[in-house]
Design an enzyme around this catalytic site. Structure first.
Site, PDB file in Angstrom:
ATOM      1  N   HIS A 142      33.125  37.682  72.860  1.00  0.00           N
ATOM      2  CA  HIS A 142      32.928  37.597  71.410  1.00  0.00           C
ATOM      3  C   HIS A 142      32.665  39.001  70.845  1.00  0.00           C
ATOM      4  O   HIS A 142      33.212  39.404  69.826  1.00  0.00           O
ATOM      5  CB  HIS A 142      31.714  36.720  71.078  1.00  0.00           C
ATOM      6  CG  HIS A 142      31.961  35.242  71.216  1.00  0.00           C
ATOM      7  ND1 HIS A 142      32.979  34.593  70.571  1.00  0.00           N
ATOM      8  CD2 HIS A 142      31.297  34.280  71.912  1.00  0.00           C
ATOM      9  CE1 HIS A 142      32.932  33.290  70.863  1.00  0.00           C
ATOM     10  NE2 HIS A 142      31.925  33.080  71.681  1.00  0.00           N
ATOM     11  N   HIS A 192      30.920  35.832  78.591  1.00  0.00           N
ATOM     12  CA  HIS A 192      31.341  35.018  77.442  1.00  0.00           C
ATOM     13  C   HIS A 192      30.986  35.738  76.125  1.00  0.00           C
ATOM     14  O   HIS A 192      31.854  35.979  75.274  1.00  0.00           O
ATOM     15  CB  HIS A 192      30.654  33.652  77.513  1.00  0.00           C
ATOM     16  CG  HIS A 192      31.000  32.731  76.391  1.00  0.00           C
ATOM     17  ND1 HIS A 192      31.916  31.722  76.509  1.00  0.00           N
ATOM     18  CD2 HIS A 192      30.555  32.683  75.104  1.00  0.00           C
ATOM     19  CE1 HIS A 192      32.024  31.093  75.336  1.00  0.00           C
ATOM     20  NE2 HIS A 192      31.207  31.652  74.468  1.00  0.00           N
ATOM     21  N   GLU A 193      29.716  36.116  76.006  1.00  0.00           N
ATOM     22  CA  GLU A 193      29.291  36.767  74.753  1.00  0.00           C
ATOM     23  C   GLU A 193      29.946  38.143  74.593  1.00  0.00           C
ATOM     24  O   GLU A 193      30.237  38.569  73.476  1.00  0.00           O
ATOM     25  CB  GLU A 193      27.763  36.860  74.682  1.00  0.00           C
ATOM     26  CG  GLU A 193      27.023  35.517  74.714  1.00  0.00           C
ATOM     27  CD  GLU A 193      27.522  34.505  73.678  1.00  0.00           C
ATOM     28  OE1 GLU A 193      27.950  34.903  72.581  1.00  0.00           O
ATOM     29  OE2 GLU A 193      27.478  33.291  73.986  1.00  0.00           O
ATOM     30  N   GLU A 228      36.530  31.937  70.152  1.00  0.00           N
ATOM     31  CA  GLU A 228      36.211  31.336  71.446  1.00  0.00           C
ATOM     32  C   GLU A 228      37.279  31.673  72.494  1.00  0.00           C
ATOM     33  O   GLU A 228      36.985  31.765  73.677  1.00  0.00           O
ATOM     34  CB  GLU A 228      36.054  29.816  71.261  1.00  0.00           C
ATOM     35  CG  GLU A 228      35.309  29.102  72.354  1.00  0.00           C
ATOM     36  CD  GLU A 228      33.832  29.470  72.486  1.00  0.00           C
ATOM     37  OE1 GLU A 228      33.315  30.230  71.644  1.00  0.00           O
ATOM     38  OE2 GLU A 228      33.214  29.022  73.461  1.00  0.00           O
TER      39      GLU A 228
HETATM   40 ZN    ZN Z   1      31.342  31.186  72.406  1.00  0.00          ZN
END
Ligand code: ZN
Length: 507
Positions: A275, A271-272, A301
């Site tokens: 980003h 997830h990170e 996101e």
């Molecule tokens: Zn996030």
């Protein structure tokens, strides 16, 4: 009027302000990851000092004059999608939002939210909504005032729109409602069918105890393999994973590690990384300007969710990753196959806590928050009635009873910080990610076949070219249309969720 080239002066002033901003982001990272506890007071002083300098630079009258000059120069703004026009448009947006707010209101909001945050923490711990309600009431009243100052509702929209502007530029409550409604109806139905299915996948990986350092080193291996550039970033650990940095070329992300939740560390790392790779994908020539920034929290996101869910929760990914996992962890996962992990990571459960929710129910948690915050801002819901309204919606959408407010309407920090308009960006991210991924799959061929071979660069290259390199050129809705040929709709996410979970649960 300032002399010389107004656009160049504007950009140089903006970059100065951005430099202070990245210093303060770096200090925030340090506070969460490295700082010893006794550094807290000095750090608070340093951050407050920087925030004051940044604020003064944002509202500097000269910025207003330079903006006026740029806006009367066709060579700067004539082509609305040119680098200069986009930078001027976005610097204007930030400037207007800042100067429209009276300084007394800004001060009142800061002190109200710091009181509300403290009251919230106590209320959550003691399960005492009444202890938090007066602070939240005050905060909602100030936010309504803020929305009025920003012209919320004047264009036929809602006060809420003006608050959401900070997180999701151009976002309108009515557009969100139009996409959320069909999504909600079909998700409620899907969750019901999954719960009743005769086949229920089992969790075979979340009980295996794995050493902290081994997990972190594996998380780094995977982040690197999917495309995070460790020459331009780091991965550390913190209690709440996040991604920030010190500016171009120095992206800092964190993950969380629990002894017996190895897949969780991996999901949060992917997830990170999503980003982080978005940040790393912006162009250096635009660093410190809107063209080198991100579109919105929803689009940010979408990148994290795409790597976490569409990639990291796919069977193809695990077919590639499983041999690496066996190699890295030795006997720990002996006898566990890709399909086992895949099913373990895709268990759908009706649960109380948003941050622990699965890919399907997560969006229902968000919709509940969106509907309630909208009602609060509209004045249709009193703060005192929030717990009841919350519990009713959890019963309606998720079919569960909320035993107390600590695991109910007090579970999230957002409202106590005055962040109304923020929650929908999570589900918007899921919606955009599904629509982008579907398009990438159409254009690039079979992405799952690539993942099985460990090829993630093809997908990353597509995201760079279509999304990352554009910076803030397009608003989120327009970017979606440019990239996918269609407005944002619930269809792609529903196809993804209904297709995948129908197969996992053998519907
Ligand atoms: Zn996030």
């Amino acid at each position: 009027m300032a002399s010389g080239n107004a656009y160049e002066q504007l950009i140089s002033k903006h970059r100065e302000m951005n430099t202070l901003q990245t210093i303060s982001w770096g200090l925030n990272w340090d506070q969460d990851v490295m700082m010893p506890p006794k550094g807290l007071k000095s750090r608070a002083r340093e951050l407050e000092y920087l925030a004051g300098l940044i604020h003064d630079m944002v509202i500097d009258e000269e910025i207003g004059e330079l903006l006026d000059a740029c806006e009367s120069d066709e060579s700067v703004i004539g082509d609305r999608l040119s680098v200069s026009a986009v930078n001027v448009r976005e610097i204007r947006r930030g400037y207007d939002m800042a100067v429209k707010l009276p300084s007394q209101l800004v001060k009142d909001l800061t002190s109200a939210s710091s009181l509300a945050r403290a009251a919230w923490a106590d209320a959550k711990k003691n399960n005492d909504f009444k202890g938090f309600a007066p602070q939240l009431e005050k905060l909602v009243a100030l936010l309504r005032e803020k929305a009025d100052c920003l012209g919320g509702g004047e264009d036929g929209g809602e006060k809420w729109d003006a608050l959401a502007e900070e997180y999701e530029p151009g976002c309108k409550a009515r557009d969100v409602e139009a996409v959320f409604k069909p999504l909600r109806e079909r998700l409620v139905d899907l969750v019901g069918r999954l719960a009743e299915s005769s086949y229920q996948p089992k969790d075979v990986v979340n009980h295996v105890e794995v050493d902290f350092d081994q997990q972190l080193s594996f998380a780094k291996v995977i982040a690197g393999k999917i495309g995070f550039d460790f020459e331009g970033g780091r991965l550390d650990t913190s209690s709440h994973p996040f991604c920030s940095g010190f500016g171009y070329g120095d992206c800092r992300m964190t993950t969380r590690i629990h002894k017996n939740k190895m897949p969780d560390a991996l999901s949060s790392t992917m997830h990170e990384s999503g980003h982080g790779m978005y940040t790393q994908g912006t162009l250096e020539e635009h660093a410190g300007t809107p063209m080198g920034s991100y579109v919105s929290l929803g689009i940010h996101e979408s990148q994290s969710r795409l790597w976490e869910n569409q990639v990291g929760r796919s069977e193809a990914f695990w077919k590639w990753c499983m041999p690496l996992m066996h190699e890295h962890f030795g006997e720990k996962f002996a006898g566990v196959h890709a399909r086992d992990v895949y099913e373990s990571l895709n268990i759908v459960e009706r649960s109380l806590i948003r941050t622990q929710a699965d890919e399907v129910t997560y969006n229902l948690h968000i919709m509940i928050r969106f509907e309630l915050e909208l009602a609060l801002v509209r004045g249709d819901l009193n703060v005192a009635d929030l717990p009841g309204a919350w519990n009713e919606k959890y019963k309606d959408y998720l079919g569960i009873d909320v035993p107390d407010d600590g695991v109910g309407c007090l579970q999230d920090i957002h409202w106590s910080l005055g962040a109304i308009g923020y929650f929908p960006t999570y589900t918007l991210g899921n919606l955009y990610s599904a629509q982008f991924y579907e398009k990438a799959n159409q254009e690039l061929g079979d992405l799952h076949a690539m993942f099985e071979q460990g090829d993630f660069t093809t997908l990353l290259g597509w995201l760079r070219k279509n999304i990352h390199e554009h910076g803030m050129r397009y608003r989120a809705g327009e970017l979606c249309e440019v990239v996918t040929g269609e407005k944002l709709k619930a269809d792609a996410l529903l196809r993804h969720l209904e297709g995948k979970y129908g197969e996992v649960y053998k519907l």
